[in-house]
Design an enzyme around this catalytic site. Structure first.
Site, PDB file in Angstrom:
ATOM      1  N   ARG A  16     -14.318  -5.647  11.331  1.00 37.07           N
ATOM      2  CA  ARG A  16     -15.565  -5.047  11.834  1.00 37.07           C
ATOM      3  C   ARG A  16     -16.395  -6.070  12.601  1.00 37.07           C
ATOM      4  O   ARG A  16     -17.003  -5.746  13.630  1.00 37.07           O
ATOM      5  CB  ARG A  16     -16.355  -4.477  10.656  1.00 37.07           C
ATOM      6  CG  ARG A  16     -17.686  -3.830  11.047  1.00 37.07           C
ATOM      7  CD  ARG A  16     -18.278  -3.049   9.887  1.00 37.07           C
ATOM      8  NE  ARG A  16     -19.674  -2.720  10.156  1.00 37.07           N
ATOM      9  CZ  ARG A  16     -20.710  -3.242   9.516  1.00 37.07           C
ATOM     10  NH1 ARG A  16     -20.517  -4.130   8.547  1.00 37.07           N
ATOM     11  NH2 ARG A  16     -21.937  -2.890   9.831  1.00 37.07           N
ATOM     12  N   HIS A  20     -17.536  -5.474  16.349  1.00 34.20           N
ATOM     13  CA  HIS A  20     -18.946  -5.375  16.720  1.00 34.20           C
ATOM     14  C   HIS A  20     -19.377  -6.520  17.644  1.00 34.20           C
ATOM     15  O   HIS A  20     -20.302  -6.350  18.441  1.00 34.20           O
ATOM     16  CB  HIS A  20     -19.821  -5.322  15.469  1.00 34.20           C
ATOM     17  CG  HIS A  20     -19.838  -3.973  14.830  1.00 34.20           C
ATOM     18  ND1 HIS A  20     -20.982  -3.368  14.370  1.00 34.20           N
ATOM     19  CD2 HIS A  20     -18.837  -3.089  14.601  1.00 34.20           C
ATOM     20  CE1 HIS A  20     -20.694  -2.185  13.883  1.00 34.20           C
ATOM     21  NE2 HIS A  20     -19.385  -1.997  14.000  1.00 34.20           N
ATOM     22  N   TRP A 165     -11.845   4.558   2.786  1.00 35.87           N
ATOM     23  CA  TRP A 165     -11.169   5.660   3.461  1.00 35.87           C
ATOM     24  C   TRP A 165      -9.819   5.955   2.808  1.00 35.87           C
ATOM     25  O   TRP A 165      -9.314   7.055   2.914  1.00 35.87           O
ATOM     26  CB  TRP A 165     -10.955   5.322   4.927  1.00 35.87           C
ATOM     27  CG  TRP A 165     -12.198   5.385   5.758  1.00 35.87           C
ATOM     28  CD1 TRP A 165     -12.658   6.462   6.467  1.00 35.87           C
ATOM     29  CD2 TRP A 165     -13.149   4.328   5.998  1.00 35.87           C
ATOM     30  NE1 TRP A 165     -13.830   6.146   7.117  1.00 35.87           N
ATOM     31  CE2 TRP A 165     -14.155   4.844   6.853  1.00 35.87           C
ATOM     32  CE3 TRP A 165     -13.260   3.008   5.572  1.00 35.87           C
ATOM     33  CZ2 TRP A 165     -15.242   4.088   7.292  1.00 35.87           C
ATOM     34  CZ3 TRP A 165     -14.344   2.239   6.005  1.00 35.87           C
ATOM     35  CH2 TRP A 165     -15.317   2.782   6.842  1.00 35.87           C
TER      36      TRP A 165
END
Length: 235
Positions: A16, A20, A165
């Site tokens: 991430r 980002h 998830w």
């Protein structure tokens, strides 16, 4: 691989961070992106979309001290490459050479990173396309990149969302697509026996797994669903 204080892995957080740091890029004028390593500076560091990434950056500081010839722009993006490979994913070609900025004065405006929910499927899908098309990606590439949600989990104290998830949250696979299509997803209403007070998210029948509205949009938007089904078939 390093862990958070709660014992969960930082694999997904490193991916991430790389995303980002890069995801502010605009193909229209070549602004934004990972060159400059600006995610460590204000204003990017304090953007809501980057909540929790300070943990990953702090863990990488010790490496930067040992290899101070490595720019932060390279360090943050390469950490994502290593994390993907460590999780069993492909070896990703990588080129070093990003040059750090001394501050965030060249940062693009807030709002270039994808939000999980824009209030409706139509608005969320349009927002996703705005973000990914701006970087030069098409629908197929967008769906592929969002598949990285198979790694890691959401933390209430960071994004406001909760849960992984899939159960193998540190393994690179196509579980996101399989679970989207194979499991029944309903709006989360309770958490640990109490009323859920967080943002809209979805859960499976046991409440152990989650999906964001942007994930659900991929099977509610017919064009994106075609690619979810395509990646679902990959062994």
């Amino acid at each position: 691989m390093d862990q958070r204080s709660d014992g969960t892995s930082l694999i997904g957080t490193f991916v991430r961070l790389a995303w980002h740091a890069s995801g502010t890029y605009s193909a229209h004028d070549n602004s934004g992106g990972s060159n400059g390593g600006r995610i460590r500076h204000a204003p990017e560091k304090s953007w809501g979309a980057n909540a929790g990434l300070d943990i990953a950056m702090d863990h990488l500081d010790s490496l930067r001290e040992k290899h101070n010839n490595l720019s932060y722009g390279d360090l943050y993006t390469y950490a994502g490459v290593v994390a993907v490979e460590y999780a069993g994913g492909p070896k990703i070609p990588y080129r070093f050479g990003r040059v750090d900025d001394e501050d965030g004065s060249n940062s693009p405006p807030d709002g270039r990173l994808p939000d999980a929910d824009k209030g409706s499927v139509k608005k969320t899908s349009a927002h996703m396309r705005d973000v990914f098309y701006r970087m030069g990606f098409d629908d197929r590439e967008m769906v592929a990149l969002i598949g990285a949600h198979t790694l890691g989990r959401c933390h209430i104290d960071r994004s406001g969302y909760w849960g992984p998830w899939n159960k193998a949250e540190n393994k690179f696979n196509n579980a996101l697509y399989k679970f989207l299509l194979d499991k029944e997803w309903t709006v989360k209403k309770k958490h640990e026996g109490k009323k859920w007070k967080g943002p809209l998210q979805y859960e499976n029948e046991t409440g152990e797994l989650m999906m964001l509205p942007s994930c659900m949009a991929m099977i509610q938007d017919e064009k994106m669903k075609e690619y979810v089904e395509m990646y679902w078939q990959i062994a």
